[in-house]
Design a protein around this motif. Structure first.
Motif, short mmCIF file in Angstrom:
data_model
loop_
_atom_site.label_atom_id
_atom_site.label_comp_id
_atom_site.label_asym_id
_atom_site.label_seq_id
_atom_site.Cartn_x
_atom_site.Cartn_y
_atom_site.Cartn_z
N TRP A 198 0.82 -1.22 0.00
CA TRP A 198 0.00 0.00 0.00
C TRP A 198 0.85 1.27 0.00
O TRP A 198 0.31 2.36 -0.11
N GLN A 199 2.14 1.12 0.14
CA GLN A 199 3.01 2.30 0.07
C GLN A 199 3.48 2.58 -1.35
O GLN A 199 4.21 3.54 -1.59
N SER A 200 3.08 1.73 -2.30
CA SER A 200 3.51 1.89 -3.69
C SER A 200 2.70 2.96 -4.40
O SER A 200 1.56 3.26 -4.02
N ALA A 201 3.28 3.51 -5.46
CA ALA A 201 2.61 4.57 -6.19
C ALA A 201 1.49 4.05 -7.08
O ALA A 201 0.54 4.77 -7.37
N ASN A 202 1.60 2.80 -7.54
CA ASN A 202 0.57 2.24 -8.40
C ASN A 202 0.54 0.73 -8.24
O ASN A 202 1.37 0.14 -7.52
N LEU A 203 -0.41 0.09 -8.93
CA LEU A 203 -0.61 -1.34 -8.77
C LEU A 203 0.59 -2.16 -9.24
O LEU A 203 0.98 -3.12 -8.58
N ARG A 204 1.12 -1.81 -10.37
CA ARG A 204 2.21 -2.61 -10.91
C ARG A 204 3.45 -2.53 -10.02
O ARG A 204 4.17 -3.52 -9.84
N GLU A 205 3.72 -1.37 -9.50
CA GLU A 205 4.85 -1.24 -8.58
C GLU A 205 4.59 -2.05 -7.31
O GLU A 205 5.48 -2.73 -6.80
N GLY A 206 3.36 -1.97 -6.82
CA GLY A 206 3.01 -2.74 -5.63
C GLY A 206 3.10 -4.24 -5.87
O GLY A 206 3.58 -4.99 -5.02
N ALA A 207 2.62 -4.69 -7.03
CA ALA A 207 2.68 -6.11 -7.36
C ALA A 207 4.12 -6.59 -7.43
O ALA A 207 4.43 -7.72 -7.04
N GLY A 208 5.01 -5.74 -7.91
CA GLY A 208 6.42 -6.11 -8.00
C GLY A 208 7.05 -6.33 -6.64
O GLY A 208 8.07 -7.02 -6.53
#
Length: 269
Positions: free
Chosen positions: A70-80
């Protein structure tokens, strides 16, 4: 199962009645029942440890997801940031795929319903994987006592036949062989009780794991349907969310998407 002569073939003070004596006197049926119970017990313990490992793995994945996703800027970054092939990564990937496929439907469905159904299918697949093997524990717990009882019935029957043929009806001639046959019932209970306890314990843990996955899926749904502006309260607090109009981690205002799009455009990932 005739009564062995006192001290014959046994060391001084050694009990002439026991598991091995019961198997030797019980013949093929006793050995078959014993082997079946051993296999059922081994399978039960194997399932217990394997499922505990799987559950703990998902629990640890959930902790890492709450700390980083949840600290990621977007979904793909979070998924990574999530472990590959993890349950939480599967939910995120399925959500992204469903979001991308929505516009390709020839008979459009409301995006909200489409995402709910897609995330629900993803959770269902994980729940199915977690429940694999639990049916074996339930089967062992319900059938092992009867398998042991079958061995006992056959053992008592053979003992009574031999006792009757020998013409001995005294308590010392009956108690030993009959008690020997009852060992099979004890073995059946020893196999069934741990299986039942393991089944109930794993089911409770599965329920807790699936509830946590459902909370994550619900938060993910809100995030995707809002274009990234709706996040869990804990994540928002850690991210330092300010009043409406303040800058968000994605470089936009809190009223816009964390991916640099507007709130009304949740398609961007």
């Amino acid at each position: 199962m005739t009564t062995p002569a006192a001290g014959a073939g046994h060391g001084a003070g050694e009990n002439p009645y026991g598991l091995m004596a019961a198997l030797e006197q019980g013949g093929t049926i006793a050995w078959t029942v014993f082997i079946i119970l051993v296999i059922m017990s081994a399978a039960s313990w194997y399932i217990l440890f394997v499922k505990l490992f799987e559950q703990q793995k998902i629990i640890n994945q959930g902790k890492r997801a709450r700390a980083s996703f949840w600290q990621s800027a977007n979904l793909r970054e979070g998924a990574g940031k999530l472990d590959k092939n993890s349950a939480y990564r599967q939910i995120v990937d399925d959500g992204i795929t469903a979001l991308e496929q929505h516009d390709k439907l020839t008979d459009p469905i409301d995006q909200h319903d489409w995402m709910l159904n897609s995330l629900a299918r993803s959770q269902g697949a994980i729940a199915s994987r977690l429940s694999t093997g639990l049916a074996l524990l339930a089967t062992v717990g319900s059938t092992a006592p009867f398998i042991g009882l079958f061995g006992t019935v056959i053992g008592i029957y053979r003992a009574l036949i031999k006792i009757g043929a020998a013409g001995q009806a005294s308590i010392d001639a009956v108690a030993g062989p009959v008690g020997e046959a009852l060992i099979m019932t004890a073995l059946g209970l020893a196999v069934a009780v741990p299986a039942v306890m393991a089944y109930n314990w794993l089911m409770r843990r599965n329920k807790s794991v699936l509830e946590e996955l459902a909370r994550f899926s619900n938060d993910l749904h809100g995030y995707m349907m809002s274009g990234g502006t709706v996040r869990p309260a804990v994540a928002a607090a850690r991210g330092g969310s300010a009043a409406p109009g303040a800058a968000s981690p994605g470089g936009t205002t809190a009223t816009g998407s964390a991916t640099g799009t507007t709130t009304g455009s949740p398609k961007k990932l």
